[in-house]
Design an enzyme around this catalytic site. Sequence first.
Site, PDB file in Angstrom:
ATOM      1  N   CYS A 119       0.894  -1.160   0.000  1.00  0.00           N
ATOM      2  CA  CYS A 119       0.000   0.000   0.000  1.00  0.00           C
ATOM      3  C   CYS A 119       0.927   1.202   0.000  1.00  0.00           C
ATOM      4  O   CYS A 119       1.585   1.484   0.998  1.00  0.00           O
ATOM      5  CB  CYS A 119      -0.911   0.033   1.226  1.00  0.00           C
ATOM      6  SG  CYS A 119      -1.872   1.557   1.252  1.00  0.00           S
ATOM      7  N   CYS A 163      -0.526   4.095   2.564  1.00  0.00           N
ATOM      8  CA  CYS A 163      -0.535   3.918   4.017  1.00  0.00           C
ATOM      9  C   CYS A 163      -0.246   2.465   4.345  1.00  0.00           C
ATOM     10  O   CYS A 163       0.877   2.022   4.180  1.00  0.00           O
ATOM     11  CB  CYS A 163      -1.833   4.417   4.632  1.00  0.00           C
ATOM     12  SG  CYS A 163      -3.324   3.937   3.753  1.00  0.00           S
ATOM     13  N   SER A 164      -1.243   1.705   4.764  1.00  0.00           N
ATOM     14  CA  SER A 164      -0.947   0.333   5.171  1.00  0.00           C
ATOM     15  C   SER A 164      -2.125  -0.588   4.894  1.00  0.00           C
ATOM     16  O   SER A 164      -2.354  -1.539   5.637  1.00  0.00           O
ATOM     17  CB  SER A 164      -0.583   0.295   6.656  1.00  0.00           C
ATOM     18  OG  SER A 164      -1.647   0.837   7.412  1.00  0.00           O
ATOM     19  N   CYS A 165      -2.908  -0.319   3.839  1.00  0.00           N
ATOM     20  CA  CYS A 165      -4.032  -1.193   3.509  1.00  0.00           C
ATOM     21  C   CYS A 165      -3.510  -2.612   3.290  1.00  0.00           C
ATOM     22  O   CYS A 165      -2.481  -2.802   2.639  1.00  0.00           O
ATOM     23  CB  CYS A 165      -4.753  -0.683   2.270  1.00  0.00           C
ATOM     24  SG  CYS A 165      -5.468   0.958   2.525  1.00  0.00           S
TER      25      CYS A 165
HETATM   26 FE    FE Z   1      -3.355   1.961   2.925  1.00  0.00          FE
END
Ligand code: FE
Length: 203
Positions: free
Chosen positions: A104, A107-109
């Site tokens: 991602c 961000c951190s999906c």
């Molecule tokens: Fe994300």
Amino acid sequence: MPHDHHDNHLDPMDARVRALETILTTKGLIDPAAVDAIVETYAERVGPQNGAAVVARAWTDPEFADWLTRDATAAVASMGFTGRQGEHMRAVFNTPGLHHVIVCTLCSCYPWSLLGLPPVWYKSPPYRSRVVIEPRAVLAEFGLVLPEETQIRVWDSTAELRYLVVPMRPEGTEGWSAEALAELVTRESMIGTGIARAPEGVA
Ligand code: FE
């Protein structure tokens, strides 16, 4: 006094999360115990074993593999794994000529319902920026050296669409049950920074 960097140095995202939790708790909008319960669920009960069960079933059940290809959200939900935010899933299948990796970049999906909590490196800025630019070099740093002729495709996850890499089934596993095969499916192999483990005694 010794200075413990880890206790005193919050990264900006952690600091924002703590601030939000404090405000929401103070205003009586959330119960910290409920937040802890959700975190515990993902830390201890939902983990890569969910994704491993999906991959092992795809390896052993061609009809399921076909469903997973066409509509991963429904196929995965049929096994009881659904996202908290209702995000869609897409499964991408590795072949000898094509290797998939997920990231991602924003961000951190991450496919939490299948893989549990993301590893720390998945959220790190170097992984997020570099895997897009030089995937082959980043994979080599994970110990994964792919043949030159294998193409690498990087998939950028979002809040709406998350990916699961279906690694190739290891050789020497003909006739194995889905349950036994799931033991060979590592978290890294479902992110694409690794491959499935070879069975004992197979090089
Ligand atoms: Fe994300």
